[in-house]
Enzyme design. Structure first.
Site, PDB file in Angstrom:
ATOM      1  N   ASP A  25      17.930   5.304 -30.046  1.00  9.99           N
ATOM      2  CA  ASP A  25      18.168   6.558 -30.782  1.00  9.99           C
ATOM      3  C   ASP A  25      18.515   7.745 -29.886  1.00  9.99           C
ATOM      4  OD1 ASP A  25      16.793   4.763 -32.368  1.00  9.99           O
ATOM      5  OD2 ASP A  25      15.101   6.082 -32.739  1.00  9.99           O
TER       6      ASP A  25
HETATM    7  N1  DQQ Z   1      13.343   4.005 -32.829  1.00 10.80           N
HETATM    8  C1  DQQ Z   1      13.138   3.991 -34.246  1.00 10.80           C
HETATM    9  C2  DQQ Z   1      12.269   5.188 -34.458  1.00 10.80           C
HETATM   10  C3  DQQ Z   1      11.351   5.155 -33.298  1.00 10.80           C
HETATM   11  C4  DQQ Z   1      12.248   4.688 -32.190  1.00 10.80           C
HETATM   12  C5  DQQ Z   1      14.441   4.034 -35.011  1.00 10.80           C
HETATM   13  C6  DQQ Z   1      11.579   3.727 -31.230  1.00 10.80           C
HETATM   14  O1  DQQ Z   1      11.573   5.148 -35.684  1.00 10.80           O
HETATM   15  O2  DQQ Z   1      10.814   6.431 -33.031  1.00 10.80           O
HETATM   16  O3  DQQ Z   1      15.443   3.281 -34.402  1.00 10.80           O
HETATM   17  O4  DQQ Z   1      12.471   3.337 -30.214  1.00 10.80           O
END
Ligand code: DQQ
Length: 464
Positions: A25
């Site tokens: 992300d």
């Molecule tokens: N990636 C998720 C989120 C979390 C993060 C979404 C963990 O919910 O915070 O892709 O890598």
């Protein structure tokens, strides 16, 4: 850890990804003292999801990025010792302030934390009072799904929505407020979804005004394992979001988008572009994940959410091939490559199916096709591999797309190594991954040349 191979033609050349290892992300994107700072979920140990840190890159033009040392790392024996999960960044009265989720080792406890940056955002000090938010309203979430804080400022208060779900009901975004970013008060659920329609759990909810409306972008997890990005447009009243329309923002490999407003007042949206191949292949490549080209969000006259790649991207265009209706004697085009920006317009009244094949092998046995089917009003991606397809996604992708009366199909396609971002008429977005078996699979072919009105193809300069 395997270092990436410089000859790797699957690796994007004009999208940002770190020099090596895993990225997911986008986090904490901000324009600070004129420079764009992109933070991102990053595993320094290899090309797999574990040991989350906030990686960091900086850019002056949204195109060329300098990767900087890791910004925020887990601290042993603290609320974030198991990882620094996703979050955002705000200007807290002149102090760059990251708001992120800290997790324990098995991710069963997720809490919201702060870190403060120095002037160029390269050194981060964690708030002594972390976590600033760990209490979950009794009827609501499980502690393992309480994450991804998204913060905005309005009427002298800070507001934060945290993503998760309400037990037995479905995905939910909770709303909190604060005077100082440190002490948070729970208000109420900002929005509670319908489990079948919106998923059993929300991640990375973004909530912001656009035009005369409010928009909620949700990364939704569905029963059965799927995950999709939804965009809801509606009203914000009494601290509650009332959706009036909803669409899929990304039918494909884009996930966990993050939006922010830059110095020009543009609401930009970023997203992680996932891989479409097996974990072993990702590890062997030494890299995994890329950032989507940032896109400018807007609402059209029907309050539909539209997004276009930032205009800065045009600076990478090189050469250029242009053709208009009737110019082309062949479907196979005299241009190609694996780093392209394509604009094509078709009159769907002239052919039931129209579109374009990319990454096409000389014999046509391998290619990925982006097509519009007028009968079913569907935008599709179909992937045909010529080589070994084990561990490669190849199922067809589809997204409903209705053209207005008299409207032509306008396709904008970004192809970059194994990565495809396609948008129809600015409002139907499908992302895909395609890993051709050879660098020779770089041809283009029009599907139903008779329906083509115009076509432009540019090769894209590498940002490396
Ligand atoms: N990636 C998720 C989120 C979390 C993060 C979404 C963990 O919910 O915070 O892709 O890598």
């Amino acid at each position: 850890m395997t270092p990436p191979n410089p000859q790797d033609f699957h690796r994007p050349t004009y999208h940002f990804l770190p020099a090596a290892n895993w990225m997911n992300d986008p986090n904490g994107v901000i324009q600070w003292r004129g420079r764009y700072h992109l933070f991102f979920q990053y595993n320094p140990d290899g090309a797999y999801h574990a040991n989350m840190h906030w990686g960091h890159a900086v850019s002056d033009d949204l195109l060329h990025w300098e990767e900087l040392p890791i910004a925020i790392a887990p601290t042993p024996n603290s609320p974030d010792q198991g990882g620094i999960f996703s979050g955002c960044m705000v200007d807290g009265g002149g102090l760059p302030t990251a708001i992120y989720t800290g997790v324990n080792d098995d991710y069963s406890r997720q809490v919201q934390c702060l870190a403060f940056g120095n002037d160029d955002l390269t050194r981060w000090t964690k708030h002594g009072g972390n976590p600033v938010l760990s209490e979950i309203p009794a009827h609501c979430f499980q502690a393992r799904d309480f994450r991804d804080p998204f913060v905005w400022h309005a009427d002298d208060l800070w507001y934060m929505t945290v993503s998760g779900h309400i037990d037995g009901v479905g995905g939910a975004a909770l709303l909190y407020c604060s005077k100082d970013l440190r002490a948070w008060k729970y208000l109420n659920p900002l929005f509670v979804g319908d489990r079948a329609r919106h998923g059993y759990n929300f991640e990375c909810v973004n909530f912001f005004p656009l035009g005369d409306k409010w928009v909620m972008i949700i990364s939704s997890m569905f029963d059965g394992g799927g995950a999709t990005v939804l965009a809801l447009v509606g009203r914000y009243e009494n601290h509650r979001f009332i959706p009036e329309s909803e669409t899929v923002y990304d039918a494909g490999y884009g996930y966990a988008p993050l939006t922010h407003v830059d110095d020009q007042g543009r609401r930009l949206i970023w997203a992680w572009l996932r891989e479409g191949r097996g974990v072993d292949q990702q590890r062997a490549a030494g890299w995994s994940g890329a950032q989507a080209i940032p896109r400018l969000l807007s609402l059209d006259e029907h309050n539909r959410l539209c997004s276009e790649p930032v205009s800065e991207l045009k600076a990478l265009r090189r050469g250029g091939f242009h053709a208009e209706a009737g110019d082309l004697a062949e479907d196979v085009l005299p241009v190609g490559g694996l780093a392209l920006d394509i604009e094509a317009e078709f009159d769907p009244a002239l052919a039931e199916t129209c579109g374009i094949e990319l990454a096409r092998s000389p014999d046509g046995g391998e290619q990925v096709a982006i097509t519009y089917d007028a009968g079913t009003e569907t935008l599709r991606v179909t992937r045909q591999y010529g080589g070994d397809v084990e561990a490669l996604d190849s199922e067809a992708q589809g997204l409903a797309h209705r053209l207005d009366p008299g409207e032509n199909l306008r396709l904008r396609i970004l192809l970059d190594g194994s990565l495809i971002e396609a948008v129809a008429n600015g409002r139907a977005r499908v992302t895909s991954r395609f890993y051709p078996s050879s660098a020779e699979s770089a041809g283009l072919r029009l599907i139903n040349r008779a329906a083509a009105i115009s076509l432009d193809v540019w090769e894209m300069a590498s940002i490396g």
